[in-house]
Design a protein around this motif. Structure first.
Motif, PDB file in Angstrom:
ATOM      1  N   ALA A 181     -51.511 -30.101   6.272  1.00 19.30           N
ATOM      2  CA  ALA A 181     -50.800 -29.926   5.013  1.00 19.30           C
ATOM      3  C   ALA A 181     -49.347 -30.326   5.209  1.00 19.30           C
ATOM      4  O   ALA A 181     -48.797 -30.230   6.308  1.00 19.30           O
ATOM      5  N   ALA A 182     -48.708 -30.747   4.119  1.00 17.26           N
ATOM      6  CA  ALA A 182     -47.336 -31.260   4.201  1.00 17.26           C
ATOM      7  C   ALA A 182     -46.379 -30.261   4.831  1.00 17.26           C
ATOM      8  O   ALA A 182     -45.491 -30.646   5.606  1.00 17.26           O
ATOM      9  N   HIS A 183     -46.546 -28.981   4.536  1.00 14.96           N
ATOM     10  CA  HIS A 183     -45.599 -27.969   5.025  1.00 14.96           C
ATOM     11  C   HIS A 183     -45.908 -27.507   6.447  1.00 14.96           C
ATOM     12  O   HIS A 183     -45.243 -26.600   6.960  1.00 14.96           O
ATOM     13  N   GLU A 184     -46.894 -28.142   7.094  1.00 11.40           N
ATOM     14  CA  GLU A 184     -47.259 -27.752   8.460  1.00 11.40           C
ATOM     15  C   GLU A 184     -46.717 -28.713   9.525  1.00 11.40           C
ATOM     16  O   GLU A 184     -46.906 -28.476  10.720  1.00 11.40           O
ATOM     17  N   VAL A 185     -46.058 -29.777   9.116  1.00  5.81           N
ATOM     18  CA  VAL A 185     -45.611 -30.813  10.055  1.00  5.81           C
ATOM     19  C   VAL A 185     -44.122 -31.058   9.889  1.00  5.81           C
ATOM     20  O   VAL A 185     -43.616 -31.122   8.769  1.00  5.81           O
ATOM     21  N   ILE A 186     -43.430 -31.203  10.998  1.00  2.00           N
ATOM     22  CA  ILE A 186     -41.995 -31.494  10.989  1.00  2.00           C
ATOM     23  C   ILE A 186     -41.720 -32.611  11.980  1.00  2.00           C
ATOM     24  O   ILE A 186     -42.332 -32.669  13.049  1.00  2.00           O
ATOM     25  N   ALA A 187     -40.846 -33.540  11.634  1.00  4.51           N
ATOM     26  CA  ALA A 187     -40.424 -34.600  12.547  1.00  4.51           C
ATOM     27  C   ALA A 187     -39.162 -34.141  13.260  1.00  4.51           C
ATOM     28  O   ALA A 187     -38.161 -33.818  12.610  1.00  4.51           O
ATOM     29  N   GLY A 247     -41.494 -20.770   8.111  1.00  3.85           N
ATOM     30  CA  GLY A 247     -42.471 -21.825   8.343  1.00  3.85           C
ATOM     31  C   GLY A 247     -42.137 -22.732   9.502  1.00  3.85           C
ATOM     32  O   GLY A 247     -41.463 -22.371  10.470  1.00  3.85           O
ATOM     33  N   VAL A 248     -42.593 -23.992   9.370  1.00  4.17           N
ATOM     34  CA  VAL A 248     -42.445 -24.956  10.450  1.00  4.17           C
ATOM     35  C   VAL A 248     -40.986 -25.375  10.632  1.00  4.17           C
ATOM     36  O   VAL A 248     -40.624 -25.937  11.671  1.00  4.17           O
ATOM     37  N   ASN A 249     -40.136 -25.080   9.663  1.00  6.76           N
ATOM     38  CA  ASN A 249     -38.719 -25.427   9.776  1.00  6.76           C
ATOM     39  C   ASN A 249     -38.056 -24.777  10.983  1.00  6.76           C
ATOM     40  O   ASN A 249     -37.055 -25.284  11.498  1.00  6.76           O
ATOM     41  N   ARG A 250     -38.602 -23.667  11.453  1.00  5.14           N
ATOM     42  CA  ARG A 250     -37.999 -22.991  12.601  1.00  5.14           C
ATOM     43  C   ARG A 250     -38.171 -23.773  13.898  1.00  5.14           C
ATOM     44  O   ARG A 250     -37.577 -23.420  14.918  1.00  5.14           O
ATOM     45  N   LEU A 251     -38.962 -24.832  13.868  1.00  6.41           N
ATOM     46  CA  LEU A 251     -39.088 -25.673  15.054  1.00  6.41           C
ATOM     47  C   LEU A 251     -37.923 -26.635  15.216  1.00  6.41           C
ATOM     48  O   LEU A 251     -37.790 -27.276  16.253  1.00  6.41           O
ATOM     49  N   LEU A 252     -37.086 -26.752  14.193  1.00  6.99           N
ATOM     50  CA  LEU A 252     -35.902 -27.591  14.328  1.00  6.99           C
ATOM     51  C   LEU A 252     -34.940 -26.964  15.318  1.00  6.99           C
ATOM     52  O   LEU A 252     -34.951 -25.755  15.531  1.00  6.99           O
ATOM     53  N   CYS A 253     -34.099 -27.820  15.892  1.00  8.46           N
ATOM     54  CA  CYS A 253     -33.118 -27.323  16.848  1.00  8.46           C
ATOM     55  C   CYS A 253     -31.744 -27.869  16.486  1.00  8.46           C
ATOM     56  O   CYS A 253     -30.982 -27.218  15.803  1.00  8.46           O
ATOM     57  N   GLY A 254     -31.444 -29.104  16.918  1.00  4.91           N
ATOM     58  CA  GLY A 254     -30.152 -29.693  16.620  1.00  4.91           C
ATOM     59  C   GLY A 254     -30.187 -30.619  15.419  1.00  4.91           C
ATOM     60  O   GLY A 254     -31.204 -30.757  14.736  1.00  4.91           O
ATOM     61  N   THR A 255     -29.069 -31.258  15.153  1.00  2.19           N
ATOM     62  CA  THR A 255     -28.938 -32.171  14.033  1.00  2.19           C
ATOM     63  C   THR A 255     -29.900 -33.350  14.181  1.00  2.19           C
ATOM     64  O   THR A 255     -29.954 -33.974  15.243  1.00  2.19           O
ATOM     65  N   PRO A 256     -30.661 -33.684  13.160  1.00  3.31           N
ATOM     66  CA  PRO A 256     -31.626 -34.779  13.278  1.00  3.31           C
ATOM     67  C   PRO A 256     -30.932 -36.131  13.420  1.00  3.31           C
ATOM     68  O   PRO A 256     -29.876 -36.361  12.812  1.00  3.31           O
ATOM     69  N   PRO A 257     -31.490 -37.053  14.222  1.00  2.19           N
ATOM     70  CA  PRO A 257     -30.928 -38.403  14.387  1.00  2.19           C
ATOM     71  C   PRO A 257     -31.296 -39.256  13.174  1.00  2.19           C
ATOM     72  O   PRO A 257     -32.393 -39.806  13.099  1.00  2.19           O
ATOM     73  N   ALA A 307     -40.325 -37.495  17.479  1.00  2.00           N
ATOM     74  CA  ALA A 307     -41.702 -37.025  17.551  1.00  2.00           C
ATOM     75  C   ALA A 307     -41.991 -36.119  16.359  1.00  2.00           C
ATOM     76  O   ALA A 307     -41.156 -35.952  15.468  1.00  2.00           O
ATOM     77  N   PHE A 308     -43.178 -35.537  16.353  1.00  2.00           N
ATOM     78  CA  PHE A 308     -43.512 -34.575  15.306  1.00  2.00           C
ATOM     79  C   PHE A 308     -44.237 -33.389  15.920  1.00  2.00           C
ATOM     80  O   PHE A 308     -44.766 -33.465  17.038  1.00  2.00           O
ATOM     81  N   ALA A 309     -44.228 -32.297  15.188  1.00  2.00           N
ATOM     82  CA  ALA A 309     -44.928 -31.085  15.620  1.00  2.00           C
ATOM     83  C   ALA A 309     -45.668 -30.481  14.442  1.00  2.00           C
ATOM     84  O   ALA A 309     -45.210 -30.565  13.288  1.00  2.00           O
ATOM     85  N   PHE A 310     -46.810 -29.892  14.736  1.00  2.00           N
ATOM     86  CA  PHE A 310     -47.656 -29.232  13.733  1.00  2.00           C
ATOM     87  C   PHE A 310     -47.857 -27.783  14.132  1.00  2.00           C
ATOM     88  O   PHE A 310     -48.136 -27.471  15.295  1.00  2.00           O
ATOM     89  N   VAL A 311     -47.712 -26.898  13.159  1.00  4.33           N
ATOM     90  CA  VAL A 311     -48.069 -25.492  13.331  1.00  4.33           C
ATOM     91  C   VAL A 311     -48.930 -25.092  12.148  1.00  4.33           C
ATOM     92  O   VAL A 311     -48.524 -25.243  10.979  1.00  4.33           O
ATOM     93  N   ALA A 312     -50.133 -24.602  12.421  1.00  2.49           N
ATOM     94  CA  ALA A 312     -51.022 -24.165  11.341  1.00  2.49           C
ATOM     95  C   ALA A 312     -50.341 -23.070  10.521  1.00  2.49           C
ATOM     96  O   ALA A 312     -49.646 -22.204  11.072  1.00  2.49           O
ATOM     97  N   GLU A 313     -50.539 -23.109   9.228  1.00  2.00           N
ATOM     98  CA  GLU A 313     -49.861 -22.180   8.327  1.00  2.00           C
ATOM     99  C   GLU A 313     -50.060 -20.728   8.733  1.00  2.00           C
ATOM    100  O   GLU A 313     -49.139 -19.907   8.607  1.00  2.00           O
ATOM    101  N   ARG A 314     -51.228 -20.409   9.256  1.00  2.00           N
ATOM    102  CA  ARG A 314     -51.514 -19.015   9.590  1.00  2.00           C
ATOM    103  C   ARG A 314     -50.607 -18.479  10.698  1.00  2.00           C
ATOM    104  O   ARG A 314     -50.492 -17.265  10.881  1.00  2.00           O
TER     105      ARG A 314
END
Length: 407
Positions: free
Chosen positions: A87-93, A267-277, A230-237
């Motif tokens: 799902a769209a909200h489960e993946v972050i680049a 949600g998956v936004n917590r996988l972010l760390c620093g400023t995106p390139p 890269a990208f990361a996926f975390v299941a919504e649950r």
């Protein structure tokens, strides 16, 4: 019908043939290394020029809002999601595969208190194992390795996480994602899939397989450019339970509140760390959009057709090279791997003839099939030129034995 004539017939009937013109790739190059670095989409330089000259050059800092730079990790993640069955909200680049592995391995260990074992296979891509070893050095993890036919038996009450690469980088063998995920869950373990050699080339359905986590790179079949995010996926649950250790400000619930104490974003936004390139994100966006336009069903069909054509031709014309990839195209990735004592020299001789594959130590010649731009003629050329290189002894040139850093 000879090999070249058969390839010409297949290319003439190929529904994806027109997409090669969307890439900046010379007609005289047989590029069979898109499983290592994808080709450059023609739209990418234009998109980057706009990002540089207009968004950065003219609009400056306002582009975080007017060009929505701030949301690019989520926007691109949502575009990757359909390619991997999420799902769209489960993946972050974000970040690199290595960094995302560290985040998710750490998170999984914290979600399984009392368990410290991360189970994988020997010969997995090195960075996957190195990340576990780094956590082991901090006393947070234990590494357990089991051959792929013994993985299910190695799952026990001590395993916190099963971490596997969906398509093996060297052999191309592909795991049954759904089966192994189910077995791991039966043992109470979580599962992390590395999709670096899968995304954009083979069927992936993370949610149908009930996967917990996944990572993948943007520079192979997604054509995002060298070192692409890269990208990361975390299941919504798992969104509320995931706690990753790199608590950078972009992963904060309110990054622009500038508070002293960290609070994770939802949600998956917590996988972010620093400023995106941003420039790298813009390049990745082009490649992902192009793959989405072509469609995974068509890409997979072409991939399998290319690899089968090549496998059969190699077996007939170059039997000296042992194919170590699974015979069933549904059980392997978009690549073929061949074992030969002089695989390195053969690879260098092919490159000199403008046929680009790659070498994996100690004795594997690997060729990849990026279905958006690889032609059947490229595959026929690989086979015929390889036959000539062996027959002529060209591979014995001294310069081909001088090993470089990459191939």
């Amino acid at each position: 019908m000879d090999l070249e004539a058969k390839a010409a017939t297949l290319d003439a009937a190929d529904p994806l043939a027109r997409w090669r013109s969307e890439f900046l790739i010379a007609d005289d190059i047989a590029y069979l290394d898109g499983n290592s670095l994808g080709a450059l989409p023609k739209v990418t330089p234009e998109r980057l020029q706009h990002a540089i000259q207009q968004e950065w050059g003219q609009d400056l800092i306002s582009s975080w809002n007017t060009a929505d730079w701030i949301r690019l990790p989520q926007t691109i993640g949502a575009k990757i999601a359909p390619l991997i069955g999420a799902a769209a909200h489960e993946v972050i680049a974000a970040d690199s595969v290595s960094v995302n592995l560290f985040k998710l391995i750490s998170a999984a260990l914290k979600m399984r208190p009392g368990r410290k074992v991360v189970l994988s296979e020997p010969g997995n891509f090195p960075t996957d194992l190195y990340m576990v070893q780094g956590l082991k050095g901090q006393g947070l993890a234990e590494q357990r390795l089991a051959e792929r036919d013994a993985i299910e038996d190695a799952l026990d009450e001590n395993v916190a996480l099963l971490m596997l690469t969906h398509v093996h980088y060297k052999s191309g063998a592909m795991f049954d994602m759904a089966q192994l995920t189910a077995k791991a869950h039966e043992a109470g373990a979580l599962v992390l899939w590395d999709l670096s050699h899968s995304a954009g080339a083979v069927p992936v359905d993370l949610n149908a397989a009930n996967a917990d986590f996944a990572v993948g790179c943007g520079y192979k079949y997604l054509n995002g450019g060298p070192g692409a995010p890269a990208f990361a996926f975390v299941a919504e649950r798992h969104h509320s339970a995931v706690e990753q250790p790199l608590s950078g400000w972009m992963g904060h619930a309110k990054p622009f509140a500038f508070t002293d104490d960290y609070a994770p974003a939802p949600g998956v936004n917590r996988l972010l760390c620093g400023t995106p390139p941003i420039l790298a994100m813009r390049a990745l966006e082009c490649g992902v959009e192009l793959m989405a336009r072509i469609g995974m069903e068509a890409l997979v069909a072409k991939s399998r057709a290319l690899s089968e054509f090549t496998r059969e031709a190699m077996a007939q014309h170059v039997p000296e090279l042992e194919c170590i990839a699974p015979e069933d195209p549904a059980a392997r990735g978009s690549q073929l791997s061949f074992r030969h004592a002089h695989a390195y020299e053969l690879c260098q001789a092919l490159i000199a003839r403008k046929i680009t594959g790659d070498f994996r130590a100690p004795d594997v010649l690997r060729v990849g099939f990026a279905p958006a731009y690889v032609r059947f003629a490229d595959c026929a050329r690989l086979v015929s030129e390889l036959r000539d290189i062996l027959d002529s002894g060209e591979w014995q040139k001294p310069e081909y034995a001088e090993r470089g850093a990459v191939t």
